[in-house]
Design an enzyme around this catalytic site. Structure first.
Site, PDB file in Angstrom:
ATOM      1  N   LEU A 374       4.444  16.593  -2.109  1.00 38.85           N
ATOM      2  CA  LEU A 374       4.895  15.671  -0.738  1.00 38.85           C
ATOM      3  C   LEU A 374       5.069  16.458   0.214  1.00 38.85           C
ATOM      4  CD1 LEU A 374       7.270  13.066  -2.190  1.00 38.85           C
ATOM      5  CD2 LEU A 374       5.184  12.647  -0.877  1.00 38.85           C
ATOM      6  N   VAL A 500       5.440   5.780   6.462  1.00 35.66           N
ATOM      7  CA  VAL A 500       4.960   6.647   5.380  1.00 35.66           C
ATOM      8  C   VAL A 500       5.544   7.834   5.053  1.00 35.66           C
ATOM      9  CG1 VAL A 500       2.759   5.415   5.652  1.00 35.66           C
ATOM     10  CG2 VAL A 500       3.150   7.958   6.779  1.00 35.66           C
ATOM     11  N   GLU A 501       4.963   8.389   3.860  1.00 37.58           N
ATOM     12  CA  GLU A 501       5.772   9.593   3.206  1.00 37.58           C
ATOM     13  C   GLU A 501       7.342   9.696   3.052  1.00 37.58           C
ATOM     14  OE1 GLU A 501       4.011  11.696   1.547  1.00 37.58           O
ATOM     15  OE2 GLU A 501       1.941  12.053   2.622  1.00 37.58           O
ATOM     16  N   GLY A 502       7.839   8.466   3.012  1.00 35.37           N
ATOM     17  CA  GLY A 502       9.275   8.529   2.827  1.00 35.37           C
ATOM     18  C   GLY A 502       9.745   7.858   4.167  1.00 35.37           C
TER      19      GLY A 502
END
Length: 817
Positions: A374, A500-502
């Site tokens: 990630l 997005v991505e957390g």
């Protein structure tokens, strides 16, 4: 007597400040007490009390066996009862990645050599050629209005160009046919493309961040690499990755998607060991067109076909969309950015065991694999996109503020607009600095999971701030959509990057500090690990070392924070020039303050700190701003400390100091035990809150940088695509900006003539005729102004549409046609 007590306090304070070993400061205190005993300044009774205290407290601390059994053991047992258990996913997140510069910030005494010795970000000749060649060509092919409004997809020629030129293969090694670019080059490509189209940028960046390519490179078997990487490199394979589902977003540990180890027939073979999968995923970028699906799921082994463990854990696999039972859903439409995104599902899908990424060796290790991978999405792609948006606003909002006039004055000269321009420029400088520093870390082999969360959260939030101010400056020019609007689609895309991505709310409140405190604190994780190791002699010794190291660490930071706050850190030695030394000192001071607040918050709240998200969020803000301050200093030094950039550097640095102060003040104002909060305030802010942020004078200086051509503006906006084409949405502003600056001397003659009454205010055409008749302007000067006026009018116009009732659509018409 009082003077000697002050001397004792000074000895303890100096020992703590310099973090002297226990035995050394004990000896110094003993020597001081011995000298005091022979001065005759105290009675025998007073001396007896002092020596009893010394031998009763200090001496036992230096006897290991006594200290371990009588102090450390009871505390260890107490912690074992009070400490909440760490879940498997939490442990895997803690184990993922590496601790880097954020560890120095937690230390309270950053080792600046680690920062200053880092190499400057530098592209290879091959990477520069790629940016100047294929990337520029792609940027010039893009018509974002056609993509977002008419086709809701990339034109076929752009899809093919992306595949043919390996835009999806930047991270793949050359031996598999990829480009094998650095993290810096990867970021530069995404940033440049994002300055032309968010949709194209997302299409390019996703295969190079979290997805099958990265996971295969890091964990795949040799057979898997040979099977898939060549196709991913040449574009015959399009990857996507399925993590988020309707019932599990940020809480991946709760995902209901499951796989069961079993045997079944597959591809003409009987009794094949594999996995029976059921899943439902959504928000999957490139999902609708993917030929290779990466999938995260929970794996179970009820029949013990792999071993004794029934609940194996999160596992990752690669699946073909044409596999029986797989359903590719319709598309999502994320806020007028029509990059390919949609759901997929699977019902009773059987896959062989060799489809698991990394094979049986990595079964059940999916969460750790995801946490490590990630970092690329968080540390490369989204910061690049955010910084690209900031540079776009700097270049074209600054130019627009120069060419657009109200009351015969460029709007950029009004203080209200100037304030917005300063924020746009200052925040973009900070974003680019943080982006570059993080990329250097990745390129030297670090995998800083906490830092990746910091830059994802901070840069997307700062992008939001920059775009909001840019929209304010452009006004109606930005809110009227059409082919000529360069800002509207970027503004609409803000929540995509935020989400997005957390999602940023959870990244701030749970990950940056929640994970960072355990991961980056010099003693805390060792204490926790020692407690979890049980009652062995080794675990007790480890706990004792960590505990008393931690106690000394807290004492040191308390004295350091107070002293540095009292003196504004003026007396401490730090590296740096006359321009940067002050900020090194303040970073040192606030690092100590942050360390004190971290330990006091953990001591008072313990495991409940996870649920006190407002406090952990403010501590995350403090940590994040100290990281960005470090980045800003490093960026300024990397560029050679140019005088033209000094206002940008100082604005960004002062903003970080002010933000850190505000975050710590927010923790103190809301500290669970009020009296402790008040005592901490005396330690951390003994002279009050001294940071005020950038001054109006400094804001004026950096705003003016955007209104003219200069080296600072060039450096600030480097890396985005720019070309002079009066029919292009940004090119028309660039052309008008150039012509306006060339005509500025001639315009000044007109203003001077009007000011003394030679010319009267009137429409520009009449004004120019009168000026020419009176020989105020020559023919060349008149032409310069005419060209500037024409170009400016073209640049400030907005698109018009007519409505066709029969087709029920809006039809765009170029102004004047």
């Amino acid at each position: 007597m009082l003077s000697w007590l002050l001397i004792f306090a000074l000895v303890i304070g100096v020992s703590a400040y310099f973090r002297l070993a226990l035995v050394i400061w004990s000896s110094l205190l003993g020597v001081t007490l011995l000298i005091f005993s022979f001065t005759g300044l105290a009675s025998g009774g007073s001396l007896l009390i002092l020596w009893v205290l010394y031998f009763g407290i200090v001496t036992p601390l230096n006897i290991n066996s006594f200290r371990i059994n009588k102090i450390s053991l009871p505390i260890k047992e107490l912690m074992a009862k009070a400490m909440p258990p760490i879940s498997q996913t939490e442990q895997e997140a803690l184990d993922a990645g590496s601790v880097w510069w954020e560890g120095e910030i937690f230390s309270g005494i950053p080792d600046y050599s680690k920062l200053r010795d880092l190499p400057k970000p530098k592209l290879t000749e091959e990477e520069i050629a790629y940016l100047d060649g294929p990337v520029n060509t792609l940027c010039e092919m893009i018509d974002d209005w056609e993509i977002t409004q008419n086709q809701s997809d990339l034109p076929e020629e752009i899809w093919q160009y992306i595949k043919n030129n390996k835009f999806m293969a930047m991270i793949i090694p050359k031996k598999y046919g990829g480009l094998e670019f650095s993290a810096l080059a990867h970021s530069e490509v995404v940033m440049k493309v994002s300055s032309r189209s968010i949709t194209v940028a997302v299409t390019v960046m996703v295969p190079n961040s979290l997805g099958p390519g990265k996971l295969l490179l890091t964990y795949g078997t040799e057979e898997q690499k040979e099977k898939y990487l060549y196709g991913l490199a040449d574009g015959t394979e399009i990857p996507c990755f399925g993590l988020t589902g309707p019932d599990a977003g940020s809480d991946a540990s709760s995902m209901p998607d499951s796989g069961v180890v079993c045997r079944d027939s597959f591809d003409g073979k009987e009794n094949v060991l594999g996995i029976r999968l059921n899943w439902e995923k959504r928000y999957i970028t490139l999902g609708p067109v993917a030929t290779l699906i990466g999938l995260a799921f929970k794996l179970y082994d009820p029949d013990s076909l792999l071993g004794d463990k029934k609940d194996i854990g999160i596992t990752l696999a690669l699946i073909r969309p044409d596999t029986k039972g797989v359903e590719i859903g319709n598309r999502h439409f994320p806020l007028n950015q029509p990059f390919m995104n949609g759901p997929n599902r699977g019902k009773d899908v059987f896959i062989p065991m060799d489809w698991v990424i990394g094979g049986e060796k990595y079964i059940g290790q999916g969460w750790k694999m995801l946490m490590e991978c990630l970092a690329d999405g968080r540390a490369i792609s989204l910061p690049a996109l955010s910084t690209g948006a900031g540079k776009l606003c700097c270049r074209y909002t600054g130019a627009y503020a120069r060419i657009r006039k109200q009351f015969r004055t460029p709007i950029g000269y009004f203080e209200g607009v100037e304030e917005s321009l300063a924020i746009i420029a200052g925040q973009t400088y900070a974003m680019d600095a943080a982006r570059e520093l993080t990329l250097v870390a990745l390129d030297i082999g670090e995998v800083p999971s906490v830092v990746s969360a910091i830059v994802k959260y901070q840069l997307t939030e700062r992008m939001r701030q920059v775009l909001n101010h840019a929209m304010d400056v452009h006004g109606g020019h930005a809110i009227c959509m059409g082919p000529s609007n360069f800002l509207g689609r970027v503004y609409q895309a803000i929540p995509i990057s935020i989400t997005v991505e957390g999602a940023n709310i959870l990244t701030r409140s749970l990950i940056v500090f929640g994970q960072g405190a355990l991961r980056s604190h010099p003693y805390l994780l060792d204490e926790v690990n020692a407690v979890n190791e049980g009652d062995s002699e080794k675990s007790l010794n480890d706990f004792d070392q960590a505990l008393f190291g931690h106690i000394g660490f807290v004492a040191s930071n308390v004295f350091r924070a107070f002293w540095l706050g009292l003196t504004s850190a003026r007396l401490m030695m730090t590296p740096g020039s006359s321009d940067t030394a002050y900020y090194y000192r303040q970073l040192n001071r606030l690092s100590a303050c942050f360390a004190v607040m971290t330990d006091m918050s953990l001591a008072v709240l313990g495991g409940n700190l996870k649920r006190r998200e407002k406090i952990s969020g403010r501590l995350a803000d403090a940590l994040s701003n100290l990281y960005i301050l470090s980045s800003v200093i490093k960026r300024f030094e990397n560029d050679g400390e140019p005088a033209e950039d000094k206002p940008l550097f100082e604005w960004a640095a002062q903003d970080c100091l002010y933000n850190t102060q505000r975050a710590l003040d927010g923790v103190l104002a809301n500290f669970p035990i009020s009296i402790v909060g008040k005592l901490l305030r005396l330690i951390i802010f003994p002279r009050g809150k001294t940071y005020t942020g950038a001054s109006d004078r400094l804001s004026h200086k950096i705003a003016r940088l955007l209104l003219s051509k200069n080296d600072a503006r060039t450096r600030l906006t480097r890396g985005i695509h720019s070309f002079k084409n009066e029919n292009d949405r940004t090119g028309r502003i660039e052309v008008a900006f150039d012509k306006t600056l060339k005509a500025s001397d001639a315009e000044r003659k007109l203003k001077d003539a009007m000011h003394v009454g030679i010319l009267k205010k009137q429409p520009i055409e009449s004004l120019l005729e009168q000026a020419a008749a009176l020989n105020i302007l020559n023919d060349d000067e008149t032409k310069l102004i005419n060209d500037a006026v024409k170009a400016t009018r073209n640049a400030i116009m907005v698109d018009e549409f007519s409505f066709d009732k029969e087709s029920n659509i809006w039809k765009w018409e170029k102004f004047g046609e």
